[in-house]
Motif scaffolding. Structure first.
Motif, mmCIF file in Angstrom:
data_model
loop_
_atom_site.group_PDB
_atom_site.id
_atom_site.type_symbol
_atom_site.label_atom_id
_atom_site.label_comp_id
_atom_site.label_asym_id
_atom_site.label_seq_id
_atom_site.Cartn_x
_atom_site.Cartn_y
_atom_site.Cartn_z
ATOM 1 N N ARG A 108 0.980 -1.312 -0.504
ATOM 2 C CA ARG A 108 0.126 0.191 -0.297
ATOM 3 C C ARG A 108 0.763 1.384 0.139
ATOM 4 N N ALA A 111 1.095 6.173 4.248
ATOM 5 C CA ALA A 111 0.406 7.306 4.940
ATOM 6 C C ALA A 111 1.226 8.562 5.037
ATOM 7 N N GLU A 113 2.364 12.906 3.325
ATOM 8 C CA GLU A 113 2.308 14.114 1.991
ATOM 9 C C GLU A 113 3.129 12.731 0.541
ATOM 10 N N ARG A 141 -14.846 -0.198 1.676
ATOM 11 C CA ARG A 141 -13.392 -0.872 1.855
ATOM 12 C C ARG A 141 -13.346 -1.650 1.786
ATOM 13 N N ARG A 144 -11.560 -1.074 -2.379
ATOM 14 C CA ARG A 144 -10.260 -0.683 -1.627
ATOM 15 C C ARG A 144 -9.065 -1.976 -1.029
ATOM 16 N N SER A 212 -10.753 -4.308 8.786
ATOM 17 C CA SER A 212 -10.355 -2.440 9.689
ATOM 18 C C SER A 212 -10.395 -3.308 10.694
ATOM 19 N N ARG A 267 -6.285 2.347 8.272
ATOM 20 C CA ARG A 267 -7.606 2.642 8.146
ATOM 21 C C ARG A 267 -7.496 3.541 6.917
ATOM 22 N N GLU A 268 -5.834 3.864 6.901
ATOM 23 C CA GLU A 268 -5.355 4.657 5.271
ATOM 24 C C GLU A 268 -5.430 3.359 4.275
ATOM 25 N N LEU A 269 -5.796 3.144 3.320
ATOM 26 C CA LEU A 269 -5.424 2.418 2.035
ATOM 27 C C LEU A 269 -5.197 3.251 0.869
ATOM 28 N N LYS A 270 -4.058 3.488 0.724
ATOM 29 C CA LYS A 270 -3.707 4.612 -0.034
ATOM 30 C C LYS A 270 -2.649 3.656 -1.410
ATOM 31 N N GLU A 329 -6.857 8.071 -7.974
ATOM 32 C CA GLU A 329 -6.164 7.908 -7.392
ATOM 33 C C GLU A 329 -5.145 6.710 -7.815
#
Length: 359
Positions: A108, A111, A113, A141, A144, A212, A267-270, A329
């Motif tokens: 992934r 988290a 920038e 979710r 994702r 999650s 919680r963050e799945l980029k 994305e």
């Protein structure tokens, strides 16, 4: 190799990957082991089930990694599930001397920038995407998670837990109809869970649990192990969210002969930019092929098969909107990844391109 087979080794000298053979020949005094835990302080490896010994890593693996020229990229550092070559004796004299190339990995975007990849698990056959059918049930979710798994040689399986708390099981199943991946509904506390998941838990198979916090991953792990090894916790009543009871990734051998990796909730799945959106949304891609215009944007164009499916109820508006969002994305992440690759290889960037590209 008998002990190794209990933690996922399933190769004979005849079918061993040539790259693995070359590394073993280059390190004749070394032997295979598997990374079963990763902590900030270092790695722990195993050569048999029930083991977890600290192992000194190579100097370049002890740094966080970067995309600067000459550095090792973050995703090229070892992770849980990786096979390595070790020398020395356990429990305190082990050292890793080589990383065997991966045949699969789930990653992934980390988290923050700045673009950075994080390996969730390596050398995995199946990913159980665990989601509770309580108040935290979220088809978007799940989509994702499936996107992160797609294109990496891993079989995704949606595992639905807490069916006894579901408001409408039929509605939940209907919401997942376009995923086109196997899904299993079970009670994570019941011994029957092992029977339901048996097709993916055969000897030599490696499985990772993702989902999650509070979805039931650790509860399911304990059930499959037949003992309470992983800490579990309650979920909040107001939103069915759980706390991080699992604090690190750990690979464990199951009685079935398979291995399982429990992971902390994410919680963050980029996306990383390497994902295949079309694979995760094959239903929409198939509809798009029936559109009158090849460059159809599925908005107001005449003869749009995608919009027609939405109008008829065959495709949900929410799934189409999420498809568009994830494609944007992934495209943005792919541009950032290309910049990092160019900077690392010394390639010249396009004139006028900023630090993070134009996206």
């Amino acid at each position: 190799m008998t002990d190794l087979s209990a933690i996922g080794w399933r190769w004979t000298p005849a079918d061993l990957d040539p790259a693995w053979q070359a590394l073993m020949q280059a390190h004749p005094q070394a032997r295979p082991a598997r990374i079963v835990e990763q902590h900030r302080s270092g790695y722990r490896v195993a050569e048999a089930p029930g083991q977890a010994f600290p192992a000194e890593s190579l100097p370049q693996w002890q740094r966080a990694g970067s995309y600067r020229k000459g550095d090792i990229a973050p995703e090229e550092r070892p992770a849980v599930g990786d096979w390595v070559l070790v020398q020395g004796a356990s429990p305190d004299g082990l050292r890793m001397v080589a990383l065997l190339p991966r045949f699969s990995a789930i990653k992934r975007g980390a988290a923050g920038e700045h673009y950075r990849q994080q390996v969730i698990a390596a050398n995995i056959d199946t990913a159980f995407v665990v989601c509770g059918l309580d108040g935290d049930f979220n088809p978007r979710r799940i989509e994702r998670y499936l996107l992160l798994v797609s294109g990496h040689g891993v079989q995704p399986v949606v595992v639905l837990t807490k069916a006894d708390l579901a408001v409408d099981v039929t509605a939940a199943q209907q919401a997942l109809r376009g995923l086109q991946v196997p899904h299993v509904m079970l009670d994570a506390r019941s011994p029957d869970a092992a029977v339901a998941l048996a097709p993916w838990l055969q000897p030599g198979q490696s499985v990772v649990l993702v989902g999650s916090s509070g979805a039931g991953k650790s509860t399911l792990t304990n059930t499959l192990l037949g003992q309470a090894r992983m800490k579990t916790g309650a979920v909040r009543a107001r939103d069915a969210r759980g706390r991080h009871t699992t604090t690190h990734r750990a690979l464990l051998a199951l009685p079935s002969g398979a291995c399982i990796i429990d992971t902390p909730g994410m919680r963050e799945l980029k996306p990383t930019g390497e994902e295949d959106v079309s694979e995760s949304f094959a239903d929409i891609e198939s509809l798009a092929e029936q559109c009158r215009f090849r460059d159809c944007r599925h908005d107001r164009e005449p003869g749009c098969a995608v919009r027609a499916a939405v109008a008829s109820g065959a495709l949900s508006e929410a799934r189409l909107a999420h498809y568009r969002k994830l494609r944007q994305e992934v495209d943005a992440a792919a541009r950032r990844r290309a910049e990092k690759v160019a900077a690392r290889t010394g390639a010249v960037r396009s004139p006028g391109q900023g630090q993070h590209g134009r996206h």
